[in-house]
Each structure stands twice: as C-alpha cells, then as structure tokens.
Design an enzyme around this catalytic site. Structure first.
Site, PDB file in Angstrom:
ATOM      1  N   HIS A 222      -8.840   9.129   3.520  1.00 48.99           N
ATOM      2  CA  HIS A 222      -8.423   8.078   2.573  1.00 48.99           C
ATOM      3  C   HIS A 222      -8.662   8.609   1.169  1.00 48.99           C
ATOM      4  CE1 HIS A 222      -7.959   4.286   0.528  1.00 48.99           C
ATOM      5  NE2 HIS A 222      -7.649   3.691   1.666  1.00 48.99           N
TER       6      HIS A 222
ATOM      7  N   GLU B 276       0.863  -1.193   0.000  1.00 51.16           N
ATOM      8  CA  GLU B 276       0.000   0.000   0.000  1.00 51.16           C
ATOM      9  C   GLU B 276       0.890   1.231   0.000  1.00 51.16           C
ATOM     10  OE1 GLU B 276      -3.889  -0.381   2.429  1.00 51.16           O
ATOM     11  OE2 GLU B 276      -2.510  -1.790   3.356  1.00 51.16           O
TER      12      GLU B 276
ATOM     13  N   HIS C 284     -11.174   8.977   7.270  1.00 54.57           N
ATOM     14  CA  HIS C 284     -10.956   7.531   7.378  1.00 54.57           C
ATOM     15  C   HIS C 284     -10.416   7.105   8.732  1.00 54.57           C
ATOM     16  CE1 HIS C 284      -9.985   3.519   5.915  1.00 54.57           C
ATOM     17  NE2 HIS C 284      -8.708   3.675   6.231  1.00 54.57           N
TER      18      HIS C 284
ATOM     19  N   ARG D  20      -0.799   8.143   9.582  1.00 54.12           N
ATOM     20  CA  ARG D  20      -0.638   6.694   9.784  1.00 54.12           C
ATOM     21  C   ARG D  20      -0.252   5.991   8.486  1.00 54.12           C
ATOM     22  NH1 ARG D  20      -4.293   2.161   9.119  1.00 54.12           N
ATOM     23  NH2 ARG D  20      -5.803   3.648   8.317  1.00 54.12           N
TER      24      ARG D  20
ATOM     25  N   ARG E  99      -0.658   8.410   2.132  1.00 56.37           N
ATOM     26  CA  ARG E  99      -2.045   8.861   1.970  1.00 56.37           C
ATOM     27  C   ARG E  99      -2.262  10.360   2.014  1.00 56.37           C
ATOM     28  NH1 ARG E  99      -5.239   4.470   5.404  1.00 56.37           N
ATOM     29  NH2 ARG E  99      -4.684   2.933   3.833  1.00 56.37           N
TER      30      ARG E  99
HETATM   31  P1  FAD Z   1     -13.525  -0.273  15.921  1.00 52.76           P
HETATM   32  O1  FAD Z   1     -13.206  -1.466  15.124  1.00 52.76           O
HETATM   33  O2  FAD Z   1     -14.067   0.894  15.202  1.00 52.76           O
HETATM   34  O3  FAD Z   1     -14.562  -0.690  17.050  1.00 52.76           O
HETATM   35  C1  FAD Z   1     -15.159   0.262  17.889  1.00 52.76           C
HETATM   36  C2  FAD Z   1     -16.148  -0.434  18.773  1.00 52.76           C
HETATM   37  O4  FAD Z   1     -16.527   0.436  19.827  1.00 52.76           O
HETATM   38  C3  FAD Z   1     -17.452  -0.829  18.098  1.00 52.76           C
HETATM   39  O5  FAD Z   1     -17.824  -2.107  18.578  1.00 52.76           O
HETATM   40  C4  FAD Z   1     -18.472   0.181  18.619  1.00 52.76           C
HETATM   41  O6  FAD Z   1     -19.787  -0.298  18.704  1.00 52.76           O
HETATM   42  C5  FAD Z   1     -17.933   0.409  20.011  1.00 52.76           C
HETATM   43  N1  FAD Z   1     -18.313   1.668  20.635  1.00 52.76           N
HETATM   44  C6  FAD Z   1     -18.015   2.924  20.252  1.00 52.76           C
HETATM   45  N2  FAD Z   1     -18.527   3.804  21.132  1.00 52.76           N
HETATM   46  C7  FAD Z   1     -19.152   3.092  22.087  1.00 52.76           C
HETATM   47  C8  FAD Z   1     -19.888   3.423  23.243  1.00 52.76           C
HETATM   48  N3  FAD Z   1     -20.096   4.694  23.621  1.00 52.76           N
HETATM   49  N4  FAD Z   1     -20.420   2.425  23.991  1.00 52.76           N
HETATM   50  C9  FAD Z   1     -20.268   1.138  23.641  1.00 52.76           C
HETATM   51  N5  FAD Z   1     -19.563   0.758  22.546  1.00 52.76           N
HETATM   52  C10 FAD Z   1     -19.021   1.728  21.781  1.00 52.76           C
HETATM   53  N6  FAD Z   1      -6.598  -0.568   9.198  1.00 52.76           N
HETATM   54  C11 FAD Z   1      -5.632  -1.458   8.897  1.00 52.76           C
HETATM   55  O7  FAD Z   1      -4.655  -1.600   9.629  1.00 52.76           O
HETATM   56  N7  FAD Z   1      -5.751  -2.220   7.768  1.00 52.76           N
HETATM   57  C12 FAD Z   1      -6.808  -2.121   6.924  1.00 52.76           C
HETATM   58  O8  FAD Z   1      -6.886  -2.839   5.941  1.00 52.76           O
HETATM   59  C13 FAD Z   1      -7.816  -1.175   7.229  1.00 52.76           C
HETATM   60  N8  FAD Z   1      -8.884  -1.009   6.392  1.00 52.76           N
HETATM   61  C14 FAD Z   1      -9.903  -0.184   6.791  1.00 52.76           C
HETATM   62  C15 FAD Z   1     -11.044  -0.098   6.003  1.00 52.76           C
HETATM   63  C16 FAD Z   1     -12.133   0.669   6.420  1.00 52.76           C
HETATM   64  C17 FAD Z   1     -13.357   0.755   5.568  1.00 52.76           C
HETATM   65  C18 FAD Z   1     -12.041   1.386   7.639  1.00 52.76           C
HETATM   66  C19 FAD Z   1     -13.201   2.209   8.093  1.00 52.76           C
HETATM   67  C20 FAD Z   1     -10.886   1.329   8.398  1.00 52.76           C
HETATM   68  C21 FAD Z   1      -9.813   0.554   7.981  1.00 52.76           C
HETATM   69  N9  FAD Z   1      -8.655   0.467   8.744  1.00 52.76           N
HETATM   70  C22 FAD Z   1      -7.673  -0.431   8.403  1.00 52.76           C
HETATM   71  C23 FAD Z   1      -8.578   1.103  10.042  1.00 52.76           C
HETATM   72  C24 FAD Z   1      -8.923   0.055  11.099  1.00 52.76           C
HETATM   73  O9  FAD Z   1      -9.924  -0.800  10.597  1.00 52.76           O
HETATM   74  C25 FAD Z   1      -9.429   0.683  12.377  1.00 52.76           C
HETATM   75  O10 FAD Z   1      -8.573   1.709  12.785  1.00 52.76           O
HETATM   76  C26 FAD Z   1      -9.445  -0.368  13.479  1.00 52.76           C
HETATM   77  O11 FAD Z   1     -10.180  -1.481  13.053  1.00 52.76           O
HETATM   78  C27 FAD Z   1     -10.027   0.217  14.750  1.00 52.76           C
HETATM   79  O12 FAD Z   1     -10.286  -0.832  15.631  1.00 52.76           O
HETATM   80  P2  FAD Z   1     -10.879  -0.511  17.060  1.00 52.76           P
HETATM   81  O13 FAD Z   1     -11.111  -1.816  17.705  1.00 52.76           O
HETATM   82  O14 FAD Z   1     -10.010   0.473  17.721  1.00 52.76           O
HETATM   83  O15 FAD Z   1     -12.262   0.225  16.751  1.00 52.76           O
HETATM   84  C1  SIN Z   2      -7.220   0.168   2.635  1.00 51.53           C
HETATM   85  O1  SIN Z   2      -7.417  -1.029   2.407  1.00 51.53           O
HETATM   86  O2  SIN Z   2      -7.003   0.998   1.755  1.00 51.53           O
HETATM   87  C2  SIN Z   2      -7.273   0.657   4.043  1.00 51.53           C
HETATM   88  C3  SIN Z   2      -6.049   0.278   4.743  1.00 51.53           C
HETATM   89  C4  SIN Z   2      -5.848   1.096   5.982  1.00 51.53           C
HETATM   90  O3  SIN Z   2      -6.608   1.997   6.285  1.00 51.53           O
HETATM   91  O4  SIN Z   2      -4.845   0.821   6.664  1.00 51.53           O
END
Ligand code: FAD
Ligand code: SIN
Length: 531
Positions: A238, A115, A345, A380, A284
């Site tokens: 993004h 990437e 993003h 990032r 990015r």
């Molecule tokens: P999240 O996975 O967002 O989970 C948050 C959780 O908190 C959810 O369950 C939600 O319900 C809960 N929550 C929030 N507020 C509350 C509240 N007040 N009370 C109770 N529950 C709550 N990163 C990579 O490294 N590689 C990738 O390929 C990649 N692709 C991505 C593609 C997309 C479309 C997106 C949006 C992001 C991508 N990212 C990627 C970034 C990465 O996915 C996220 O940064 C990461 O998954 C965040 O994980 P997390 O567990 O911190 O939060």
């Molecule tokens: C992507 O697949 O382009 C998202 C990857 C990331 O946010 O790290």
C-alpha cells in the site's frame, strides 16, 4: 456429540470466516476458531470500503474493466464478471444485517467514494472505519447464534487429510485439524468440511499495514496438506502507511486521495503526474513504485500526503479515525501533510479455489485473502477484497449446504511423546526478525534475480533450523507462526523466481518488461516434496 466435532470448522474470524459461518449456521453446526480475539483481523481495520457498481452512472462493465486494468492481464474474466455482478447483493446483505453505510447529506443514497484505479465513485463506506462497523455487526450475530461455537485463542496447526492418514477415500479428503488451544494443548478437531479463512501473509515483511494475525497460516497449512497455490509473487504494497517510529502499521486510506489529497515531496512539489496520467489515483502498484523510486533517488525517509486544503470540518467528519490517530502522534492533518511510506498490505495470491471456494482437497474450502480466486490478477483493485470475502462466503456456503458428506473416522491425537519444553524462545524471535528484514530488503517492491536467490538461500537455512526446533520441542503459537511465515516466504520467492517478466506488483530489474502472454504462477506441493 464430541465437543470438537462440527459439520463445518471455520478457521478465522475475519469477514470471510464470519460471513461464511452466518450463512451456514441455520442448517449446520459450526465451530469458529481464531488465534486471538474474534475482533482481531485485517477485516476489522479496513478503512476505504466495499467496491460495488450501484450508481446509475456506473455500469457493471466499468467495475469489471477497472478490476482487469489494475490486474494487468491476469484477472480471470469469468470470476471478475461474477464478482462485479454480485456486488450489489453483497452490499445488500450487509445492510440487511444493519451495517449503517455513510449516506449523502441531501438524499438517502449511499455516499460513494473513490480509490486508485477506479474510474467511478463506487466505494461504499462507513466513514473511515468500514471494517470495524461490519465486523461489529457480524460478531453480535455470531455470538448469539445457537449453532455456532466460538473458540478464541485457538490456533490451527495443521489440516488432517485422508492422504496423511493413509486412508483411501478416492482422492485426498480433509477430515479435521489440529488446533493449539488456550492452555497450550493441541486438540484434534473432526469436521465434515473445513473453511480456511485465515487472511493474508503480510507479516512476512518488516513493514506492513496488517495486524499481527496475518502470518499466512492458512496458505502454509493448505500447502502442507497438498493444496495448489497460485501467484504468490504478487504482494501488494500500500502506498500510504503512516511513517512513525512508534506506530508503524497504521494505514492512511487511499480514500483520502479519492477525496482530493495529493502526494508531495518534502518541498511540497507533487510527483505522481510524472508516472501516470491518473496521477494520485493510479493503481496501487504504480503509486507504490513511484514513491519507492522518489525515496531512493532523493534519499528520503518518507513522502507526504496532503489533504490540508480541504475544510477542517469535512476532514474530521469524513476521516474521524485517521484524524484522531494522527493527532495523537502530533500531526494535525487539517493543517499539515502526513508523512507516509509504502508497506506490505495484501496477498494477491493464495490457495487456488474454484468459484465455490473449493480447493483441490475434497471438503476443504478457502475463502477471503487466503485464497486465489482469479479476481485480483497481478494487482488487486482497491476495496475489492471485502467484496471478494462476501461473494465467496456465499458460494462456499451454498456448496457446503449442497453436499452431504459425513465421516466418522477416528482421527489420531497429536503426538507429543518425543518433544520437550523449548529452552530458547529467543531463537524464534531472532529468526522471525531476520526473516522479515531480508524479505523487505530482497523481495520488496523492486526485485532482482540475485536478491531473490539470496533470499531463497537464507530461507532454506532458516527452515532447516526451525524444522529441527519443531521436531524436538513443544509447539507454541510463535513457533507455529514462524514455521508458516518461512513456508509462505519460500512460496513468494519461488513464484517470483518463476516469473521472468515485470507485471503488476512484481517488478524485476532483470526483466523490466511484461511478457507477451500473461500466465499465472501455479505451484503444486508434489513437485516440491524434497525441499
Ligand atoms: P482477516 O480479516 O485477516 O481474518 C483472518 C482471521 O484468521 C483472523 O481472525 C485470525 O485470527 C484468523 N487466523 C489466522 N490464522 C489462524 C490460525 N492458524 N488459527 C486460527 N485462526 C487463524 N479491503 C477492502 O476491500 N477494503 C478496504 O477498505 C480495506 N482496507 C484495509 C485496511 C487495512 C489496514 C488492511 C490491513 C486491509 C484492508 N483491506 C481492505 C484488505 C481486507 O481488509 C482484507 O483483505 C480482508 O479483510 C481479509 O479478510 P479475511 O477474512 O480473509 O482475513
Ligand atoms: C484503503 O482504505 O486505502 C485500503 C483499501 C483496500 O485495501 O482495499
């Protein structure tokens, strides 16, 4: 035992929350609360994969350098090394759980892709549905573990601390949380440790790749409880979100460019080579700004991403979800370019933690996108976020296992004696729309002093209005989220105003150059008490 009493309360069911829960569950009683269903999170939607320097041709030093280069002088050196060194272990943990990463055709080795900002092929992935594959395995384990209680449709409202209760515990200590349950009642949860794993705040912008749950609740709750917050100005846009009236949040993964896709103008002409020697695979911040510039200069609604010169069979196998979703919208990506625009993003800043995920409030941890660990600096590097969730879920769980803090304070019930049912929910929707629109227009990819101060003025007005509403009416999940979004918007704007330079994801027309010395923006709640 009281049903709302846990050794560890985990708020959030993305990768950060579920990985932390699993790493603790054999030894502790765990409660996991999440806003909607377990599966609804950014983690579920992750496409690209997990960055890990596991190929013999890819020294760990190269992953470290790429992370630091993307981070534009603000990555914490020790944390960056620590994460890169632990990346192989993180990947092994997932594979031991049964996550079936895509393999090379000829050998049994993992297929590694690339990437923007990566100098090597180092992204392990499960086709283009990496997050879904990981989360499904974790959820299966979580649901079958006897020490884990899952509470879906429970939204945390605020953290209860010793300072708020006016108890002297030799420093502000987290004791529990208020949570709005699925019957619209606020319950009090008591816990010896709380882990904020609530993800990012990209829903503060009109256009985002994130699911609806990303409203910055954890950052706002942490801030209100007294946590320090860092680098909130670094909002990652993004470059390639699908441009479609009806499907506004669908990401077109950067790994398409890793496999050879090109960004083009409507004429078919490429443009990224004008902006960076790495062309389409520049970090990015550079690519999103280039697209923004081209769109504004040429008056375009979108640009295009073209992978159609690759064999159709390869595209369908490598990107099955993107292929199908685009086909549903009438775009055959094996034959034609995909219309794309940048969208909010990832939240690079967040609640400050140390290497163990500890915040400055005792017994309160933050893991995942909600946190600021120092890994991402001013921008990032792609696929470092899932990795960060995995690495810090390990350090946080070790720290929790090694502390024997318990408490038996009776926590106060939520006071609803002075509130009535909300009469006009429509006010909430209107304010939400207004906020997201002006954040997009005034605090987007390119910023100016004037736009930032306008945004701050509007935020203050809306915050007063919503504050009144919050005091007088029963709370709902929409009101909780709006209040949090306003808080996070304020933190983004305040941090942007503090940064008098352009660096990484923060670009200001008034200060177009980077300062000589790179500094983090650290905000402390006690300095903003009267706001
Ligand atoms: P999240 O996975 O967002 O989970 C948050 C959780 O908190 C959810 O369950 C939600 O319900 C809960 N929550 C929030 N507020 C509350 C509240 N007040 N009370 C109770 N529950 C709550 N990163 C990579 O490294 N590689 C990738 O390929 C990649 N692709 C991505 C593609 C997309 C479309 C997106 C949006 C992001 C991508 N990212 C990627 C970034 C990465 O996915 C996220 O940064 C990461 O998954 C965040 O994980 P997390 O567990 O911190 O939060
Ligand atoms: C992507 O697949 O382009 C998202 C990857 C990331 O946010 O790290």
């Amino acid at each position: 035992m009281n049903k709302n009493n846990f050794d560890v309360l985990i708020i959030g069911s993305g990768l950060a929350g579920l990985a932390t829960a699993l790493k603790l569950a054999d030894d502790k009683s765990i409660g996991v609360v999440c806003k909607t269903q377990l599966a609804e999170s950014s983690s579920h939607w992750a496409q690209g994969g997990v960055a890990a320097a596991i190929s013999p041709e890819d020294p760990i030093s190269s992953h470290i350098n790429d992370t630091k280069n993307a981070g534009a002088g603000l990555c914490d050196e020790a944390i960056t090394e620590f994460v890169a060194i632990n990346s192989e272990k993180a990947l092994d943990w997932l594979m031991n759980l049964g996550v079936n990463f895509t393999k090379n055709k000829q050998s049994d080795d993992l297929h590694l892709t690339r990437e923007g900002g990566h100098s090597q092929m180092r992204i392990a992935h499960v086709a283009d549905t990496t997050g879904k594959a990981i989360q499904e395995h974790l959820i299966k384990r979580i649901l079958s573990h006897p020490n884990i209680t899952v509470l879906e449709h429970h939204i945390a409202v605020d953290i209860i601390t010793s300072d708020k209760m006016k108890i002297d515990m030799g420093g502000n200590t987290c004791l529990g949380a208020y949570v709005l349950n699925n019957n619209n009642h606020v319950e009090t949860f008591t816990s010896n440790n709380i882990v904020l794993a609530t993800g990012g705040a990209s829903k503060v912008y009109l256009y985002t790749t994130n699911p609806d749950v990303s409203t910055g609740d954890g950052i706002a709750m942490g801030w209100r409880a007294g946590c320090k917050v860092a680098n909130m100005e670094f909002v990652q846009f993004h470059p390639t979100c699908l441009f479609d009236e009806k499907d506004r949040s669908f990401l077109i993964s950067e790994t398409l460019r890793g496999e050879g896709a090109k960004l083009v103008l409507p004429s078919g002409e490429t443009f990224m080579e004008k902006y960076d020697d790495r062309g389409d695979l520049a970090p990015r911040d550079i690519v999103a700004r280039a697209i923004d510039y081209e769109m504004k200069q040429k008056g375009l609604e979108c640009v295009y991403l073209d992978i159609s010169d690759k064999p159709a069979g390869f595209i369908q196998k490598r990107f099955p979800m993107i292929y199908e979703r685009c086909l549903d919208r009438g775009i055959n990506i094996t034959k034609e370019p995909i219309p794309v625009v940048p969208a909010a993003h990832y939240t690079c800043g967040g609640i400050m933690t140390d290497r163990a995920g500890k915040t400055n409030i005792k017994q309160l941890y933050a893991v995942g996108e909600v946190s600021y660990t120092g890994l991402h600096g001013a921008n990032r590097l792609a696929s470092n976020s899932l990795l960060e969730c995995l690495v810090f879920s390990s350090t946080a769980s070790s720290s929790i296992l090694n502390n024997d803090f318990t408490h038996d304070h009776q926590l106060p019930k939520w006071d609803e004696s002075r509130v009535t049912d909300a009469d006009e929910e429509v006010l909430i929707t209107h304010t939400w729309n207004e906020l997201r629109r002006f954040m997009w227009n005034y605090v987007g990819i390119v910023r100016t002093n004037k736009r930032l101060s306008r945004a701050l003025h509007r935020i203050n007005m809306l915050r007063d209005e919503v504050g009144e509403f919050y005091k007088n009416f029963k709370i709902s999940s929409n009101l909780i989220e709006l209040r949090n979004l306003l808080q996070v918007a304020e933190l983004i704007v305040l941090s942007s105003i503090e940064r008098k330079e352009s660096r990484g994801l923060h670009y200001s027309k008034d200060f177009p150059k980077p300062a000589k010395i790179a500094k983090n923006t650290i905000l402390e709640p006690q300095n903003y008490k009267n706001q």
